[in-house]
Motif scaffolding. Structure first.
Motif, mmCIF file in Angstrom:
data_model
loop_
_atom_site.group_PDB
_atom_site.id
_atom_site.type_symbol
_atom_site.label_atom_id
_atom_site.label_comp_id
_atom_site.label_asym_id
_atom_site.label_seq_id
_atom_site.Cartn_x
_atom_site.Cartn_y
_atom_site.Cartn_z
ATOM 1 N N ASN A 259 15.738 26.614 36.485
ATOM 2 C CA ASN A 259 16.456 25.519 35.825
ATOM 3 C C ASN A 259 15.556 24.701 34.914
ATOM 4 O O ASN A 259 15.950 24.306 33.815
ATOM 5 C CB ASN A 259 17.113 24.619 36.868
ATOM 6 N N ASP B 246 14.683 28.723 42.273
ATOM 7 C CA ASP B 246 15.834 28.244 41.503
ATOM 8 C C ASP B 246 15.454 27.050 40.632
ATOM 9 O O ASP B 246 15.897 26.943 39.483
ATOM 10 C CB ASP B 246 16.970 27.861 42.459
ATOM 11 N N ASN C 270 14.914 26.502 31.690
ATOM 12 C CA ASN C 270 16.020 26.348 30.731
ATOM 13 C C ASN C 270 15.902 25.060 29.929
ATOM 14 O O ASN C 270 16.434 24.950 28.829
ATOM 15 C CB ASN C 270 17.372 26.373 31.461
ATOM 16 N N GLU D 62 22.643 22.494 35.132
ATOM 17 C CA GLU D 62 22.898 23.749 34.420
ATOM 18 C C GLU D 62 24.304 23.772 33.823
ATOM 19 O O GLU D 62 24.539 24.407 32.790
ATOM 20 C CB GLU D 62 22.649 24.966 35.311
ATOM 21 N N ARG E 274 26.151 19.059 37.723
ATOM 22 C CA ARG E 274 24.947 19.878 37.844
ATOM 23 C C ARG E 274 24.312 20.018 36.468
ATOM 24 O O ARG E 274 24.999 20.153 35.455
ATOM 25 C CB ARG E 274 25.292 21.253 38.394
#
Length: 588
Positions: free
Chosen positions: A256, A252, A259, A402, A400
């Protein structure tokens, strides 16, 4: 390749020497009065006292030596003794033509490349990335890229937090929820399942739940501490669970960070340093550095020159448990053994400064690093909301990462659609590219050590000192070059001619500063200097664009020169934003 400022300084130094003065006075700076001149030399002012002469007399004598200079089109003495300078247009064009053929656009590769480990990121496993992780990732990634561009071996390490009480808390909560899992069966001797008994979403809910329970229930906390101890002693079931936690979390985290266009060469963890601790601690005891104080094992790191109290560095608590300090010291041992770096640079919240002062002093005092190994700490400031307080969600919680990225992408999508410059099917992808520029440039344009206001409205604007404005400038250049090519033009033909207009020369002067800017930005670990530079380049290009009919220029050689100039501007801007960690779309 010599920088334009170096060449000017050499010319001035030679003139000072010919006039009978110390050549060291020939330093050249960018003019503080661009309405009067482009550069200036204040050496005559500095030399007046040493030579017991009026500064304008020295300046006149130096200027006299520059009458036939091929570098300067103007050398003017202004009382009380300033030497005002303008670059010769032909010389500048010739230098830029050479810059355009240089592999790194006048940035020189380091003569003595160093191996530099850069420690940035620092997330904890089983926890989502939040806005507090943003600055470390963005600043560290940019410094890593700049370092590589100037020729150093940069090794980026995420340094995951995976070895503390949080592991015991997760294991304990899982045991309470699913006691039937084989990981908790002490008689189990078979293979443990390859699939984790939880998803990333469940894992991220388990940890805060367990953490809250441990603060209210002392028995629960003791159970978690025991689970942590058993894990660190190698309990097979707990070790298998720990591996699941790592695998699910790292997958995960990588998604992230991708991105954010941030990547790491090493995905090292606190646990990787554990095997080095016993020998390191024993060494410090044997050499007399470590001693017991109220049951804890400590090393004194205070120095006579300290103006404030620097507490001892605690290696082991009274119960024998290690701390972050111990792990960080053992990580230095590991890095020295595996990579023998010339420098280890930590990009961490500036509130950790005392911790790193203790760690660095302890490492140096106890011989964990060589004498010439540099230990550096770049402490960054806080990212705050418009209220001046640490950035939060509308509900007041920690946002967060994201979600922040998604919010900015959405804002950019609406602006791009309103602009009607990109087809709907491409707008979403373009919004992600431009949104990333808004986030990264918004952060990096501030000096790393300072707190700053994260203003989504301002950062996503296409006007002013923002990422989208820089990208809009690059897209504008791409559009001109594309139309030129479509009309049969050859982008590689022709050469840069001397400037005929003020805005054209100003753009040339800005481009000439690229190499010095990049080298200085790395030297000072200051990506904000690249941001300031490309903002000036963008402004210079846009002034030139508005004042010049580039594609309708009738003189073919002049038109080709314009194309060569804006091609160089595009390369400078694209190289710079790559060093900052983002790219430009073809349309916006």
């Amino acid at each position: 390749m010599k920088k334009i400022m170096e060449l000017m300084a050499e010319e001035l130094s030679a003139a000072f020497e010919k006039a009978g003065y110390d050549p060291a006075y020939g330093r050249v700076t960018v003019s503080s009065r661009p309405d009067l001149c482009e550069y200036q030399c204040n050496g005559a002012m500095a030399g007046a006292k040493a030579y017991k002469k009026a500064p304008f007399i020295i300046a006149d004598q130096v200027a006299d030596q520059l009458k036939d200079s091929r570098i300067f089109s103007m050398v003017e003495v202004v009382k009380p003794g300033f030497i005002n300078l303008k670059l010769d247009e032909s010389y500048l064009a010739s230098w830029l033509n050479e810059m355009a053929t240089h592999e790194k656009l006048s940035v020189n590769t380091a003569e003595q490349p160093k191996t530099i480990i850069i420690d940035y990121g620092g997330p904890n496993v089983a926890k989502p990335l939040h806005v507090g992780h943003l600055r470390s990732a963005i600043i560290g990634e940019s410094i890593k890229r700049i370092g590589r561009f100037v020729g150093h071996k940069m090794i980026g390490d995420v340094h995951l937090g995976d070895w503390g009480l949080q592991m015991g808390l997760i294991i304990t909560e899982l045991k309470h929820r699913q006691p039937e899992l084989v990981y908790f069966d002490e008689t189990y001797t078979g293979e443990y399942p390859s699939e984790a008994p939880f998803t990333i979403g469940e894992l991220e809910e388990i940890y805060p739940c367990a953490s809250a329970k441990s603060k209210e229930d002392e028995e629960y906390r003791k159970e978690a501490l025991e689970a942590t101890h058993l894990l660190q002693q190698g309990n097979p079931g707990y070790t298998a669970l720990w591996n699941h936690i790592l695998n699910v979390s790292v997958t995960d985290l990588k998604r992230n960070y991708a991105n954010l266009d941030v990547s790491f060469d090493l995905w090292k963890k606190e646990s990787d340093a554990q095997p080095y601790i016993p020998e390191m601690v024993q060494h410090m005891k044997d050499e007399g550095y470590a001693y017991e104080d109220q049951g804890a094992l400590v090393v004194d790191v205070k120095e006579e020159s300290d103006t404030k109290e620097i507490p001892p560095c605690i290696l082991l608590k009274s119960d024998g448990a290690s701390l972050y300090t111990t792990t960080d010291l053992a990580t230095i041992v590991e890095r020295m053994k595996l990579f023998n770096p010339d420098e280890i640079l930590y990009v961490v919240d500036k509130r950790q400064e005392l911790h790193f002062i203790q760690v660095f002093r302890c490492a140096r005092k106890t011989g964990l690093v060589k004498e010439d190994t540099k230990l550096s700490f770049l402490g960054f400031g806080t990212m705050n909301g418009k209220d001046g307080k640490p950035f939060k969600t509308r509900e007041g919680g920690v946002m967060r990462l994201e979600n922040l990225i998604s919010e900015i992408d959405e804002e950019m999508f609406h602006k791009i659609v309103e602009n009607r410059s990109v087809k709907d099917k491409d707008a979403q992808e373009t919004a992600k590219i431009v949104g990333l520029s808004a986030i990264k440039y918004g952060d990096l344009s501030n000096q790393a050590t300072k707190d700053y206001i994260f203003d989504i409205d301002r950062f996503t604007s296409f006007e002013g000192n923002t990422g989208p404005y820089i990208l809009y400038t690059i897209v504008r250049i791409k559009s001109i070059l594309s139309r030129f090519k479509e009309n049969g033009g050859d982008l590689e033909a022709g050469t840069l001619l001397p400037a005929v207009g003020i805005s054209e020369k100003n753009l040339m002067l800005q481009l000439a500063g690229f190499g010095a800017t990049i080298e200085n930005a790395f030297e000072e670990k200051a990506p904000h200097k690249i941001c300031a530079y490309i903002y000036e380049v963008s402004n210079a290009f846009n002034s030139f664009y508005h004042e010049t009919k580039i594609l309708s220029e009738e003189d073919p050689m002049r038109k080709q020169s314009y194309i060569r100039l804006i091609t160089l501007a595009k390369r400078v801007l694209e190289t710079s934003i790559d060093l900052l960690g983002f790219t430009a779309p073809d349309k916006m």
